[in-house]
Write a protein that holds these residues in place. Sequence first.
Motif, PDB file in Angstrom:
ATOM      1  N   SER A  86       0.882  -1.180   0.076  1.00 38.78           N
ATOM      2  CA  SER A  86      -0.015  -0.022  -0.095  1.00 38.78           C
ATOM      3  C   SER A  86       0.630   1.269   0.244  1.00 38.78           C
ATOM      4  O   SER A  86       0.389   2.390   0.064  1.00 38.78           O
ATOM      5  CB  SER A  86      -0.950   0.021   1.194  1.00 38.78           C
ATOM      6  OG  SER A  86      -0.370  -0.047   2.484  1.00 38.78           O
ATOM      7  N   GLY A  87       2.241   1.170  -0.149  1.00 39.13           N
ATOM      8  CA  GLY A  87       3.036   2.327  -0.181  1.00 39.13           C
ATOM      9  C   GLY A  87       3.641   2.570   1.268  1.00 39.13           C
ATOM     10  O   GLY A  87       4.431   3.748   1.093  1.00 39.13           O
ATOM     11  N   SER A  88       3.191   2.050   2.213  1.00 34.71           N
ATOM     12  CA  SER A  88       3.887   2.728   3.530  1.00 34.71           C
ATOM     13  C   SER A  88       5.280   2.160   3.626  1.00 34.71           C
ATOM     14  O   SER A  88       5.707   1.198   3.210  1.00 34.71           O
ATOM     15  CB  SER A  88       3.421   2.088   4.799  1.00 34.71           C
ATOM     16  OG  SER A  88       1.862   2.582   4.707  1.00 34.71           O
ATOM     17  N   VAL A  89       6.302   2.914   4.304  1.00 36.45           N
ATOM     18  CA  VAL A  89       7.510   2.726   4.709  1.00 36.45           C
ATOM     19  C   VAL A  89       7.818   2.077   6.066  1.00 36.45           C
ATOM     20  O   VAL A  89       7.103   2.679   7.085  1.00 36.45           O
ATOM     21  CB  VAL A  89       8.341   3.847   4.450  1.00 36.45           C
ATOM     22  CG1 VAL A  89       9.921   3.760   5.034  1.00 36.45           C
ATOM     23  CG2 VAL A  89       8.433   4.553   3.063  1.00 36.45           C
ATOM     24  N   PHE A 116      10.526  -2.588  14.551  1.00 37.91           N
ATOM     25  CA  PHE A 116       9.984  -1.875  13.490  1.00 37.91           C
ATOM     26  C   PHE A 116       9.688  -0.580  13.804  1.00 37.91           C
ATOM     27  O   PHE A 116       9.225  -0.042  15.001  1.00 37.91           O
ATOM     28  CB  PHE A 116       8.704  -2.494  12.843  1.00 37.91           C
ATOM     29  CG  PHE A 116       9.012  -4.000  12.617  1.00 37.91           C
ATOM     30  CD1 PHE A 116       9.352  -4.339  11.489  1.00 37.91           C
ATOM     31  CD2 PHE A 116       8.518  -5.159  13.520  1.00 37.91           C
ATOM     32  CE1 PHE A 116       9.942  -5.704  10.820  1.00 37.91           C
ATOM     33  CE2 PHE A 116       9.103  -6.413  13.068  1.00 37.91           C
ATOM     34  CZ  PHE A 116       9.597  -6.608  11.816  1.00 37.91           C
ATOM     35  N   ARG A 117       9.608   0.495  12.825  1.00 38.42           N
ATOM     36  CA  ARG A 117       9.167   1.929  13.032  1.00 38.42           C
ATOM     37  C   ARG A 117       8.506   2.379  11.653  1.00 38.42           C
ATOM     38  O   ARG A 117       8.890   1.848  10.574  1.00 38.42           O
ATOM     39  CB  ARG A 117      10.153   2.968  13.064  1.00 38.42           C
ATOM     40  CG  ARG A 117      11.376   2.624  14.613  1.00 38.42           C
ATOM     41  CD  ARG A 117      12.107   3.778  14.562  1.00 38.42           C
ATOM     42  NE  ARG A 117      13.028   3.711  13.956  1.00 38.42           N
ATOM     43  CZ  ARG A 117      14.114   4.183  14.051  1.00 38.42           C
ATOM     44  NH1 ARG A 117      14.275   5.169  14.982  1.00 38.42           N
ATOM     45  NH2 ARG A 117      15.190   4.076  12.974  1.00 38.42           N
ATOM     46  N   THR A 118       7.378   2.892  11.888  1.00 38.18           N
ATOM     47  CA  THR A 118       6.559   3.372  10.645  1.00 38.18           C
ATOM     48  C   THR A 118       5.352   4.653  11.278  1.00 38.18           C
ATOM     49  O   THR A 118       5.282   4.454  12.224  1.00 38.18           O
ATOM     50  CB  THR A 118       5.743   2.350  10.024  1.00 38.18           C
ATOM     51  OG1 THR A 118       5.241   2.685   8.794  1.00 38.18           O
ATOM     52  CG2 THR A 118       4.624   1.594  11.038  1.00 38.18           C
ATOM     53  N   LEU A 119       5.240   5.166  10.031  1.00 38.97           N
ATOM     54  CA  LEU A 119       4.311   5.975  10.393  1.00 38.97           C
ATOM     55  C   LEU A 119       2.713   5.981  10.051  1.00 38.97           C
ATOM     56  O   LEU A 119       2.096   6.340  10.511  1.00 38.97           O
ATOM     57  CB  LEU A 119       4.471   7.692   9.676  1.00 38.97           C
ATOM     58  CG  LEU A 119       5.736   8.307   9.755  1.00 38.97           C
ATOM     59  CD1 LEU A 119       5.977   9.592   8.957  1.00 38.97           C
ATOM     60  CD2 LEU A 119       5.748   8.895  11.344  1.00 38.97           C
ATOM     61  N   ASP A 120       2.703   4.806   9.449  1.00 40.96           N
ATOM     62  CA  ASP A 120       1.345   4.198   9.038  1.00 40.96           C
ATOM     63  C   ASP A 120       0.484   3.793  10.171  1.00 40.96           C
ATOM     64  O   ASP A 120       0.855   3.015  10.997  1.00 40.96           O
ATOM     65  CB  ASP A 120       1.602   2.910   8.273  1.00 40.96           C
ATOM     66  CG  ASP A 120       0.229   2.321   7.628  1.00 40.96           C
ATOM     67  OD1 ASP A 120      -0.830   2.580   8.214  1.00 40.96           O
ATOM     68  OD2 ASP A 120       0.261   1.924   6.610  1.00 40.96           O
ATOM     69  N   PRO A 121      -0.547   4.433  10.404  1.00 47.09           N
ATOM     70  CA  PRO A 121      -1.575   4.147  11.590  1.00 47.09           C
ATOM     71  C   PRO A 121      -1.963   2.808  11.698  1.00 47.09           C
ATOM     72  O   PRO A 121      -2.287   2.226  12.608  1.00 47.09           O
ATOM     73  CB  PRO A 121      -2.605   5.130  11.440  1.00 47.09           C
ATOM     74  CG  PRO A 121      -1.962   6.155  10.392  1.00 47.09           C
ATOM     75  CD  PRO A 121      -1.162   5.699   9.661  1.00 47.09           C
TER      76      PRO A 121
END
Length: 151
Positions: A86-89, A116-121
């Motif tokens: 879906s394009g999340s990093v 892991f780290r991500t901005l995706d809610p």
Amino acid sequence: MKTMHAPAAAPAAPALEHACTIVAEVAPGLPVERRGADMLEIIPITGGTVTGRISGRVEPGGADWCRERADGAYEVEARYWFRTDSGSVVDVVNVGRIAPGAPGERHGLFMSTPQFRTLDPELQWLTQRVFVGRAEAFGTHTTIDVFEVVS
């Protein structure tokens, strides 16, 4: 008079649930340092796949810093990232150790602790939980089965 207590029962072990499998494609290692019998090399990560509860592509540009110790053990620390379908990093730091091979043990099989780290809610569960990885190194890639630790 000393009071004797019955030994407490061992606590139940947590369970593991498969979260994903990461196949990180790698280039040949680059030796960077030798100290006595210890050798450090950088193993470039050139791509790969992520499948399971998360799916996507491992992006080129990461690496695994692998130190072969004088006692035959290895210490590995990989830093890389993947982009979900879906394009999340998602940023990954994966630290592990490989004990010297015991008779009958498969060479290249090791345990790790991916974070892991991500901005995706929708993927914040990756940043809030504990994971263990069972990894196996091959010549051209490393496969990491990532399991969530659940109580």
